[in-house]
Design an enzyme around this catalytic site. Structure first.
Site, PDB file in Angstrom:
ATOM      1  N   LEU A  19       0.824  -1.207   0.000  1.00 24.90           N
ATOM      2  CA  LEU A  19       0.000   0.000   0.000  1.00 24.90           C
ATOM      3  C   LEU A  19       0.861   1.261   0.000  1.00 24.90           C
ATOM      4  CD1 LEU A  19      -2.559  -1.010   2.800  1.00 24.90           C
ATOM      5  CD2 LEU A  19      -2.943  -1.055   0.332  1.00 24.90           C
ATOM      6  N   GLU A  67       6.313  -4.219  12.519  1.00 24.31           N
ATOM      7  CA  GLU A  67       5.985  -3.381  13.674  1.00 24.31           C
ATOM      8  C   GLU A  67       4.488  -3.051  13.752  1.00 24.31           C
ATOM      9  OE1 GLU A  67       7.994   0.493  15.530  1.00 24.31           O
ATOM     10  OE2 GLU A  67       7.085   0.911  13.607  1.00 24.31           O
ATOM     11  N   ASP A  68       3.819  -3.004  12.597  1.00 25.56           N
ATOM     12  CA  ASP A  68       2.409  -2.588  12.610  1.00 25.56           C
ATOM     13  C   ASP A  68       1.479  -3.613  13.237  1.00 25.56           C
ATOM     14  OD1 ASP A  68       2.753  -0.072  11.467  1.00 25.56           O
ATOM     15  OD2 ASP A  68       2.828  -0.917   9.450  1.00 25.56           O
ATOM     16  N   ARG A  87      -4.481  -5.644   5.513  1.00 25.45           N
ATOM     17  CA  ARG A  87      -3.307  -6.029   6.301  1.00 25.45           C
ATOM     18  C   ARG A  87      -3.670  -6.883   7.513  1.00 25.45           C
ATOM     19  NH1 ARG A  87       1.142  -1.699   7.436  1.00 25.45           N
ATOM     20  NH2 ARG A  87       2.154  -3.686   7.911  1.00 25.45           N
ATOM     21  N   ARG A 133      -4.851   5.389  10.188  1.00 29.53           N
ATOM     22  CA  ARG A 133      -4.883   3.946  10.454  1.00 29.53           C
ATOM     23  C   ARG A 133      -5.310   3.585  11.876  1.00 29.53           C
ATOM     24  NH1 ARG A 133      -1.502   1.279   6.527  1.00 29.53           N
ATOM     25  NH2 ARG A 133      -2.135   2.189   4.546  1.00 29.53           N
ATOM     26  N   HIS A 163       1.912   7.098   9.525  1.00 30.23           N
ATOM     27  CA  HIS A 163       1.902   6.700  10.939  1.00 30.23           C
ATOM     28  C   HIS A 163       2.618   7.757  11.781  1.00 30.23           C
ATOM     29  CE1 HIS A 163       1.700   2.313   9.437  1.00 30.23           C
ATOM     30  NE2 HIS A 163       0.566   2.556  10.057  1.00 30.23           N
ATOM     31  N   CYS A 248       9.870   0.346  11.297  1.00 34.69           N
ATOM     32  CA  CYS A 248       8.761  -0.583  11.027  1.00 34.69           C
ATOM     33  C   CYS A 248       9.206  -1.953  10.535  1.00 34.69           C
ATOM     34  CB  CYS A 248       7.738   0.038  10.088  1.00 34.69           C
ATOM     35  SG  CYS A 248       8.388   0.716   8.601  1.00 34.69           S
TER      36      CYS A 248
END
Length: 258
Positions: A19, A67-68, A87, A133, A163, A248
């Protein structure tokens, strides 16, 4: 004693389909990305971090941005609920990995959404970016999960980047760093140091004053070296094309007492 483990996840063969939200799409060289990822992992190991590979998620183009999928505070791993629906399949493998490491596992539930990249820990203060997000319900659930452990959760607006940690991270002394044009409200941070390059806003604290950072921020590296830090530069150009940064690509587990 405190742990130095870092979760990492091998890039998906579909990485180039990842993305892109705030930048123009560019062609991603997946082979080069894998080489850069291996060099990033090696840099962690060289500086005393044990890398723990999460099972690959080849069908998830963005899964390398591990990391997300999780926020870790002390020994609690809060499995995220990514704001991008595509995701959400990434979290299962990460959940297995943190459970194997002995973390106490919690979850963000619907209607909450939260991406780990929106969470910046500075000592016991945990900043959470409220933006594209991560929603208000996600912020509330984060508070409920980690404030009983001694965290103070501070929500901050994020509108100019993907982010919170695309905009700001922090130096070992707690000074928050960011490229000012991309930071919504620098005054929310008690100490804020503007940096000259966008990718200079991202550092991973390796310990001993060493800062893992992108090779694309030489002026910022010079600034940090002048402040007595030791920049460790890695080339992550292919991940930067997908709004990725040094933070990330791993989850650092510092407080697992084993």
């Amino acid at each position: 004693m405190p742990s130095q483990k870092a979760l990492i996840r091998r890039p998906s063969p579909r990485l180039a389909e990842g993305l892109v939200t705030h930048i123009e799409r560019e062609k991603v060289d997946v082979d080069l990305a894998v080489e850069q990822w291996e060099a990033y992992a090696e840099a962690l190991r060289t500086h005393g971090w044990e890398t723990v590979e999460v099972d690959p998620a080849d069908d998830c183009p963005d899964s390398v941005f591990v990391e997300d999928a999780v926020v870790v505070f002390r020994n609690v791993a809060l499995i995220s609920r990514p704001g991008a629906e595509s995701r959400r399949a990434e979290t299962a493998g990460v959940e297995e990995a943190v459970a194997r490491l002995g973390c106490s596992v919690n979850w963000i539930w619907e209607p909450g959404t939260l991406d780990g990249g929106d969470v910046l820990k500075v000592g016991d203060t945990v900043y959470v970016g409220r933006g594209g997000r991560t929603n208000a319900a996600g912020v509330q659930q984060l508070r409920a999960a980690i404030e009983p452990l001694g965290a103070r959760v501070v929500a901050v607006p994020v509108s100019k980047v993907l982010h919170l940690k695309s905009a700001v991270t922090a130096l070992p002394d707690g000074t928050v760093i960011g490229h000012e044009p991309l930071v919504d409200t620098p005054s929310l941070f008690p100490r804020f140091l503007p940096v000259p390059e966008e990718s200079g806003a991202h550092v991973v604290l390796l310990g001993g004053g060493k800062l893992l950072m992108a090779a694309s921020a030489p002026k910022t590296a010079e600034l940090f070296a002048g402040l007595g830090h030791e920049p460790v530069l890695v080339d992550i150009s292919e991940f930067e094309k997908l709004e990725g940064c040094v933070t990330c690509l791993s989850v650092r587990l510092r407080e697992l007492y084993v």
